[in-house]
Write an enzyme that holds these catalytic residues in place. Structure first.
Site, PDB file in Angstrom:
ATOM      1  N   HIS A   1      -1.721   6.781   9.456  1.00 36.17           N
ATOM      2  CA  HIS A   1      -2.293   7.618  10.500  1.00 36.17           C
ATOM      3  C   HIS A   1      -3.121   6.748  11.427  1.00 36.17           C
ATOM      4  O   HIS A   1      -3.766   5.808  10.985  1.00 36.17           O
ATOM      5  CB  HIS A   1      -3.189   8.706   9.888  1.00 36.17           C
ATOM      6  CG  HIS A   1      -3.435   9.850  10.815  1.00 36.17           C
ATOM      7  ND1 HIS A   1      -4.422   9.815  11.768  1.00 36.17           N
ATOM      8  CD2 HIS A   1      -2.811  11.042  10.951  1.00 36.17           C
ATOM      9  CE1 HIS A   1      -4.409  10.956  12.443  1.00 36.17           C
ATOM     10  NE2 HIS A   1      -3.439  11.710  11.982  1.00 36.17           N
TER      11      HIS A   1
ATOM     12  N   ASP B   1       1.985  15.491   6.975  1.00 38.46           N
ATOM     13  CA  ASP B   1       3.431  15.759   6.906  1.00 38.46           C
ATOM     14  C   ASP B   1       4.047  15.451   5.554  1.00 38.46           C
ATOM     15  O   ASP B   1       5.202  15.796   5.309  1.00 38.46           O
ATOM     16  CB  ASP B   1       4.145  14.929   7.983  1.00 38.46           C
ATOM     17  CG  ASP B   1       3.722  15.392   9.367  1.00 38.46           C
ATOM     18  OD1 ASP B   1       3.155  14.584  10.126  1.00 38.46           O
ATOM     19  OD2 ASP B   1       3.902  16.585   9.661  1.00 38.46           O
TER      20      ASP B   1
HETATM   21  C1  SDX Z   1       0.906  13.273  12.823  1.00 37.11           C
HETATM   22  O1  SDX Z   1      -2.641  11.595  15.803  1.00 37.11           O
HETATM   23  C2  SDX Z   1      -2.648  12.645  15.067  1.00 37.11           C
HETATM   24  O2  SDX Z   1      -3.680  13.245  14.801  1.00 37.11           O
HETATM   25  C3  SDX Z   1      -1.276  13.112  14.607  1.00 37.11           C
HETATM   26  C4  SDX Z   1      -1.276  14.263  13.585  1.00 37.11           C
HETATM   27  C5  SDX Z   1      -1.752  15.558  14.199  1.00 37.11           C
HETATM   28  O3  SDX Z   1      -2.166  16.453  13.429  1.00 37.11           O
HETATM   29  O4  SDX Z   1      -1.590  15.730  15.441  1.00 37.11           O
HETATM   30  O5  SDX Z   1      -2.110  13.929  12.473  1.00 37.11           O
HETATM   31  C6  SDX Z   1       0.141  14.532  13.068  1.00 37.11           C
HETATM   32  O6  SDX Z   1       1.587  12.809  13.721  1.00 37.11           O
HETATM   33  C7  SDX Z   1       0.763  12.560  11.507  1.00 37.11           C
HETATM   34  C8  SDX Z   1       1.546  11.219  11.466  1.00 37.11           C
HETATM   35  C9  SDX Z   1       3.017  11.558  11.149  1.00 37.11           C
HETATM   36  N1  SDX Z   1       3.854  10.349  11.286  1.00 37.11           N
HETATM   37  C10 SDX Z   1       4.392   9.741  10.209  1.00 37.11           C
HETATM   38  O7  SDX Z   1       4.160  10.058   9.037  1.00 37.11           O
HETATM   39  C11 SDX Z   1       5.358   8.593  10.573  1.00 37.11           C
HETATM   40  C12 SDX Z   1       5.062   7.385   9.681  1.00 37.11           C
HETATM   41  N2  SDX Z   1       3.758   6.812  10.084  1.00 37.11           N
HETATM   42  C13 SDX Z   1       3.767   5.722  11.030  1.00 37.11           C
HETATM   43  O8  SDX Z   1       4.761   5.782  12.013  1.00 37.11           O
HETATM   44  C14 SDX Z   1       2.346   5.381  11.526  1.00 37.11           C
HETATM   45  O9  SDX Z   1       1.543   5.349  10.427  1.00 37.11           O
HETATM   46  C15 SDX Z   1       1.697   6.246  12.581  1.00 37.11           C
HETATM   47  C16 SDX Z   1       2.536   6.382  13.798  1.00 37.11           C
HETATM   48  C17 SDX Z   1       1.370   7.573  12.021  1.00 37.11           C
HETATM   49  C18 SDX Z   1       0.375   5.562  12.966  1.00 37.11           C
HETATM   50  O10 SDX Z   1       0.724   4.365  13.533  1.00 37.11           O
HETATM   51  P1  SDX Z   1      -0.409   3.378  14.114  1.00 37.11           P
HETATM   52  O11 SDX Z   1      -1.757   3.879  13.993  1.00 37.11           O
HETATM   53  O12 SDX Z   1       0.052   2.977  15.470  1.00 37.11           O
HETATM   54  O13 SDX Z   1      -0.375   2.211  13.078  1.00 37.11           O
HETATM   55  P2  SDX Z   1       0.484   0.963  13.216  1.00 37.11           P
HETATM   56  O14 SDX Z   1       1.888   1.326  13.573  1.00 37.11           O
HETATM   57  O15 SDX Z   1      -0.236   0.025  14.120  1.00 37.11           O
HETATM   58  O16 SDX Z   1       0.485   0.456  11.708  1.00 37.11           O
HETATM   59  C19 SDX Z   1      -0.521  -0.418  11.232  1.00 37.11           C
HETATM   60  C20 SDX Z   1       0.196  -1.254  10.189  1.00 37.11           C
HETATM   61  C21 SDX Z   1       1.461  -1.922  10.726  1.00 37.11           C
HETATM   62  O17 SDX Z   1       1.694  -3.095   9.930  1.00 37.11           O
HETATM   63  P3  SDX Z   1       1.156  -4.540  10.502  1.00 37.11           P
HETATM   64  O18 SDX Z   1       1.770  -4.694  11.882  1.00 37.11           O
HETATM   65  O19 SDX Z   1      -0.340  -4.436  10.543  1.00 37.11           O
HETATM   66  O20 SDX Z   1       1.677  -5.543   9.498  1.00 37.11           O
HETATM   67  O21 SDX Z   1       0.655  -0.406   9.112  1.00 37.11           O
HETATM   68  C22 SDX Z   1       2.070  -0.402   9.077  1.00 37.11           C
HETATM   69  C23 SDX Z   1       2.560  -0.955  10.405  1.00 37.11           C
HETATM   70  O22 SDX Z   1       3.810  -1.592  10.248  1.00 37.11           O
HETATM   71  N3  SDX Z   1       2.470   0.980   8.878  1.00 37.11           N
HETATM   72  C24 SDX Z   1       3.431   1.388   8.047  1.00 37.11           C
HETATM   73  C25 SDX Z   1       3.418   2.793   8.131  1.00 37.11           C
HETATM   74  N4  SDX Z   1       2.490   3.183   9.006  1.00 37.11           N
HETATM   75  C26 SDX Z   1       1.910   2.058   9.471  1.00 37.11           C
HETATM   76  N5  SDX Z   1       4.276   0.687   7.248  1.00 37.11           N
HETATM   77  C27 SDX Z   1       5.143   1.441   6.512  1.00 37.11           C
HETATM   78  N6  SDX Z   1       5.186   2.805   6.534  1.00 37.11           N
HETATM   79  C28 SDX Z   1       4.350   3.495   7.324  1.00 37.11           C
HETATM   80  N7  SDX Z   1       4.391   4.827   7.338  1.00 37.11           N
END
Ligand code: SDX
Length: 434
Positions: free
Chosen positions: A310, A368
């Site tokens: 998140h 989710d």
């Molecule tokens: C919702 O914003 C909100 O409030 C949204 C929400 C709402 O109520 O409106 O809460 C609802 O959208 C919840 C999120 C649902 N999405 C998912 O579950 C999809 C999977 N999650 C990821 O796509 C991700 O965690 C996000 C999009 C939710 C957040 O992404 P960020 O904050 O941009 O984090 P990031 O992509 O910069 O990740 C930081 C690190 C990265 O690795 P490094 O580059 O540091 O090595 O963590 C890793 C990412 O690769 N990472 C993951 C991951 N999420 C982040 N690696 C594997 N699996 C994951 N799910």
């Protein structure tokens, strides 16, 4: 003596020039540096492509403490609301800022209940879609088109018209959502009933058929109401920010909510609940979990652990904690014994939360991760999961839109700047000279 204004000083290390910027503090959470005068003073912009450290507005509606895993609406903790309130009361709270008294609640419930039908012409909109159209594509189209039926409530500067539009959207969104489900199934649309609660009415429109009596199960009604509460609002997430920027151009509220629906659809946002279920089904058994954990860590593999991570929460999403607790109760009460996907989800969570990759990045289950398992047990197809998220979030979107329109000073169009990295000026070359 007025408190001395708190400031931050920005120094240009090349010229030694310093610029003072006001530090503005809220009631909770980090203070903000007000950079509105930065360009005028220093001739520079800030750069923050996905707004990781940028506040886009002031708001009184929702507060999230990402480190502590806290979510509050108008000061009330989400766990408190989930245990003691109901979705329509939370709608009133988000829209108006206070919990209603008995009379206010009765009036609000009457208004919403008596706006649940949609114009009969809306039925014709559906006929243009293929039966296998994703329900979110139909929601984008029909919600935006709603403005064509309500010319009497599109003046965003009129408080009464803003209120009517908000009530119409909250009331009609479940009706449209249920219609998308029925359309995909080839079953007739079911009209809303005024003798049912908001959640019960929605379930009735989704699951009843003309051929027989449908009784809404109290367990399903309670589970539905709770899922709606947990998804109602969440600060300036991607879809809410989309609604705000659309509203800043003075677009009508129906168009703004349609823009929120389009943004929510993405699998990185609201589309994640459908993606979680598809991921659990693809994993298929506990012994395949390590393979998917490795894929989630592989930078060359676009696979992400859906339902994990998140932007704000660097702790357990409090909504996921409530849903995880409810999972057992709801599945047992619905007679869905030992749902294999729940076993896989639980084991996946256990393994991920022990894995250094997830621990270092503070990746926890989000809202989710468990919601899809409950929705599947309730009989919803996974293609409807994000539609349900949109039903619940409509009150958050319209409350944030209303706050933006009503705040002072007057509404300004949102217009970010950029860092230009393209060509400097160059002369046109005729095609026979290239
Ligand atoms: C919702 O914003 C909100 O409030 C949204 C929400 C709402 O109520 O409106 O809460 C609802 O959208 C919840 C999120 C649902 N999405 C998912 O579950 C999809 C999977 N999650 C990821 O796509 C991700 O965690 C996000 C999009 C939710 C957040 O992404 P960020 O904050 O941009 O984090 P990031 O992509 O910069 O990740 C930081 C690190 C990265 O690795 P490094 O580059 O540091 O090595 O963590 C890793 C990412 O690769 N990472 C993951 C991951 N999420 C982040 N690696 C594997 N699996 C994951 N799910």
């Amino acid at each position: 003596m007025a408190d001395k204004e708190k400031t931050y000083t920005l120094t240009n290390d090349q010229t030694g020039e310093s610029f003072q910027l006001p530090l503005v503090e809220g009631t909770m959470g980090p203070p903000c540096i007000d950079i509105r005068t930065l360009y005028a003073k220093a001739g520079v912009f800030t750069l923050d492509p996905s707004f990781t450290a940028t506040g886009s507005c002031k708001s009184k509606i929702t507060y999230i403490d990402g480190e502590e895993g806290i979510l509050m609406h108008r000061g009330y903790d989400i766990k408190d609301l989930s245990e003691n309130s109901n979705y329509l009361e939370v709608c009133y709270l988000l829209l108006n800022g206070e919990l209603p008294d008995k009379k206010q609640m009765e009036q609000f419930e009457y208004n919403i209940t008596h706006h649940t039908m949609v114009h009969e012409q809306v039925h014709a909109f559906f006929r243009g879609f293929r039966r296998d159209a994703h329900p979110m594509s139909i929601m984008c189209g029909t919600v935006g088109a709603l403005s064509s039926f309500y010319h009497d409530s599109l003046d965003i500067w009129d408080a009464r018209q803003r209120e009517i539009s908000a009530h119409r959207l909250i009331a009609k969104i479940p009706t449209l959502a249920a219609m998308t489900m029925k359309y995909a199934m080839g079953q007739p649309f079911v009209y809303p009933r005024n003798d049912l609660s908001y959640a019960a009415n929605f379930l009735h429109m989704c699951f009843s058929v003309p051929a027989e009596e449908y009784k809404v199960s109290p367990v399903m009604e309670e589970a539905m109401d709770n899922i709606l509460i947990l998804h109602a609002d969440h600060e300036q997430n991607a879809s809410t920010s989309t609604v705000r920027i659309a509203g800043s151009s003075q677009a009508n509220p129906f168009a703004c909510i349609a823009s929120g629906i389009t943004s929510l659809w993405g699998p990185a946002h609201g589309g994640a609940n459908q993606a979680v279920l598809e991921m659990l089904e693809e994993i298929g058994s506990k012994d395949r979990i390590p393979e998917f954990i490795e894929r989630a860590k592989d930078k060359d593999d676009p696979f992400r652990l859906m339902g994990f991570g998140h932007r704000v929460y660097k702790n357990y999403d409090p909504r996921a904690a409530v849903l995880k607790k409810n999972c057992d109760e709801v599945l047992e009460e619905l007679g869905v014994d030992n749902e294999p996907l729940l076993e896989i989800a639980r084991e996946l969570e256990r393994i991920a939360l022990e894995d250094p990759y997830f621990v270092e990045r503070k990746l926890f289950p989000n809202v989710d991760f468990y919601s899809g398992i409950i929705l599947k047990a309730m009989g919803f197809p996974s293609s409807m999961f994000t539609v349900l998220f949109a039903v619940a979030r409509t009150v958050g979107w319209i409350s944030q839109w209303k706050e933006m329109v009503e705040e002072s000073p007057a509404l300004k169009i949102g217009r970010p700047r950029q860092l230009y990295t393209g060509h400097t000026e160059r002369k046109y070359v005729p095609i026979d000279k290239r």
